[in-house]
Design an enzyme around this catalytic site. Structure first.
Site, PDB file in Angstrom:
ATOM      1  N   TYR A  30      29.622  43.046  35.634  1.00  0.00           N
ATOM      2  CA  TYR A  30      30.982  42.663  35.233  1.00  0.00           C
ATOM      3  C   TYR A  30      31.784  43.963  35.116  1.00  0.00           C
ATOM      4  O   TYR A  30      31.454  44.813  34.292  1.00  0.00           O
ATOM      5  CB  TYR A  30      30.956  41.977  33.868  1.00  0.00           C
ATOM      6  CG  TYR A  30      30.385  40.585  33.853  1.00  0.00           C
ATOM      7  CD1 TYR A  30      29.010  40.356  33.792  1.00  0.00           C
ATOM      8  CD2 TYR A  30      31.226  39.476  33.878  1.00  0.00           C
ATOM      9  CE1 TYR A  30      28.485  39.074  33.760  1.00  0.00           C
ATOM     10  CE2 TYR A  30      30.703  38.181  33.846  1.00  0.00           C
ATOM     11  CZ  TYR A  30      29.345  37.996  33.789  1.00  0.00           C
ATOM     12  OH  TYR A  30      28.830  36.716  33.765  1.00  0.00           O
ATOM     13  N   PRO A  78      35.514  30.919  33.938  1.00  0.00           N
ATOM     14  CA  PRO A  78      34.109  31.135  34.297  1.00  0.00           C
ATOM     15  C   PRO A  78      33.534  32.504  33.926  1.00  0.00           C
ATOM     16  O   PRO A  78      32.345  32.720  34.116  1.00  0.00           O
ATOM     17  CB  PRO A  78      34.095  30.943  35.809  1.00  0.00           C
ATOM     18  CG  PRO A  78      35.490  31.030  36.257  1.00  0.00           C
ATOM     19  CD  PRO A  78      36.356  30.683  35.110  1.00  0.00           C
TER      20      PRO A  78
END
Ligand code: FAS
Ligand code: PHB
Length: 391
Positions: free
Chosen positions: A201, A293
């Site tokens: 991420y 999400p």
């Protein structure tokens, strides 16, 4: 047609509900507007919490998942030119996630239902609900050019955010809570081995990027794009250029590009409709709630709804006990809002907000620094990410 439970939608929620009810001797029929081929090809979620894996395995549909799913015991947060691993095995011992595409879960559930003689009516249209607050609720639909009536004792609305079940609830009953984020996600599926063995991420001034995967030969990426962006603005070359700009920020790490198999843009929204039930209609999954999400919660929340709804239906059909059905929405509320909070928090932590001033960006960086330096903060992140159903 008759069934004890009529189910709208052959997504993870509807298919799992039908499968779990069948294992408890409760009959159901699933009606689905799209084709079998479409729902088995639709690329969506990729991360399964332990609770989801356990549910699928206990229900006898986990064999391929255990064989092909990739167990991950950590993820990486990438910001400020450095990589920071959140080690689940250290922070939440024994807990992990499994990377296994949602479409694979759907394929496994469809196969199990059909092998057990289950009924899934694909390609239906003109779906309407009747008498949902009576003892004989009915699903009306057209299939193969014929009008059909499915009479049932209960209806499960598992038809996703854009379905019709939520709208069948009379005005004034539902309380709706929602938030729209000022950006979207461009999802990319590429036929190339992942450049990282775990999810990355990446928070970046240019925008968020996520490196995920579907198998040792297929990678899955996401790029934060404008809320009203269009695929036409994203030729393959630009996609790889932007992924490299946002991910190649750690010395020595490079991204390997490859042929893009699919790309699509998904809106970022948070949404909850309460209560998740009215009369004999019960909502589960995206029909009741949507999360951005970033937290990888959408499908896992749908599975958790179905676990609780299955137990409530089984209580009723086994003994006429209605308490769990009456208490379904209340029983789901804490988990739904925990997932809402974590998903919204993670989205805010990692995405670039065009309207943020220099002070806001400094706060965002301080928050990320604290998260990777403080063990309690990292533990809180880890227990939310791997799944809170256990708490
Ligand atoms: P679904 O939407 O999966 O299934 C609903 C089904 O009902 C569909 O098959 C639909 O065709 C059918 N249907 C619709 N209207 C109907 C009607 N009137 N009658 C009968 N059937 C009807 N979650 C993540 O965790 N990570 C992600 O990366 C991610 N990406 C996503 C990308 C997109 C484009 C979308 C839309 C969602 C994404 N999600 C993601 C969330 C997603 O995974 C959902 O949480 C998950 O599909 C929820 O499952 P269901 O509740 O079964 O709903
Ligand atoms: C995915 O692999 O599709 C995925 C992984 C993690 C997320 C969202 C999507 O947070």
């Amino acid at each position: 047609m008759r069934a004890q439970v009529g189910i709208l939608g052959a997504g993870p929620a509807g298919l799992l509900l039908s499968h779990l009810l069948h294992r408890q001797g409760v009959s159901s029929i699933v009606v689905e507007t799209r084709s079998r081929s479409h729902i088995e090809k639709r690329v969506r979620a990729g991360v399964l919490e332990q609770g989801t894996v356990d549910t699928l395995c206990t229900a006898g549909v986990g064999e391929r998942l255990l064989r092909e799913g990739m167990v991950h015991r950590g993820i990486e947060l990438r910001f400020g030119g450095a990589a920071h691993r959140i080690a689940f095995e250290d922070l939440v011992p024994g807990r992990a996630i499994t990377v296994y595409g949602q479409q694979e879960v759907v394929k496994d559930l469809v196969a199990a239902r059909l092998a057990a003689g289950g009924e899934i009516v694909f390609d239906v249209s003109d779906v309407r609900l009747e008498a949902i607050d009576s003892e004989r609720p009915t699903i009306l639909f057209a299939a193969d050019g014929q009008q059909a009536r499915l009479e049932c004792e209960f209806i499960a609305g598992c038809d996703g955010f854009h379905g019709i079940s939520r709208d069948a609830i009379p005005g004034g009953v539902l309380s709706v809570f929602e938030r729209h984020f000022p950006f979207a996600w461009l999802g990319i599926l590429a036929a190339v081995a992942p450049s990282s063995h775990e999810l990355i991420y990446a928070q970046n001034e240019r925008g968020f990027a996520l490196h995920s995967m579907r198998s040792p030969a297929v990678s899955r990426f996401y790029l934060q794009v404008e809320a009203d962006d269009d695929l036409a603005n994203w030729p393959d070359a630009r996609i790889w250029e932007e992924l490299r700009a946002r991910l190649e920020t750690v010395p020595g790490w490079t991204l390997t590009p490859g042929p893009i198999l699919e790309k699509g843009i998904t809106a970022m929204r948070s949404y909850v409709a309460e209560p998740m039930q009215f009369g004999r209609l019960f909502l589960a999954g995206d029909a009741a709630h949507i999360v951005p999400p970033a937290g990888a919660k959408g499908m896992n929340l749908a599975v958790a709804d179905v676990r609780v709804l299955t137990a409530a239906f089984v209580d009723w059909f086994a003994s006429g006990a209605r308490a769990r059905l009456d208490g379904y929405s209340a029983a789901r509320s804490r988990s739904v809002w925990r997932a809402q909070h974590f998903s919204s928090w993670m989205t805010t932590l990692l995405h670039t907000f065009r309207d943020d001033d220099a002070y806001a960006r400094k706060l965002q960086r301080s928050h990320l620094d604290y998260l990777v330096r403080s063990r309690p903060a990292a533990t809180s992140f880890a227990e939310n990410y791997v799944g809170m159903e256990m708490l």
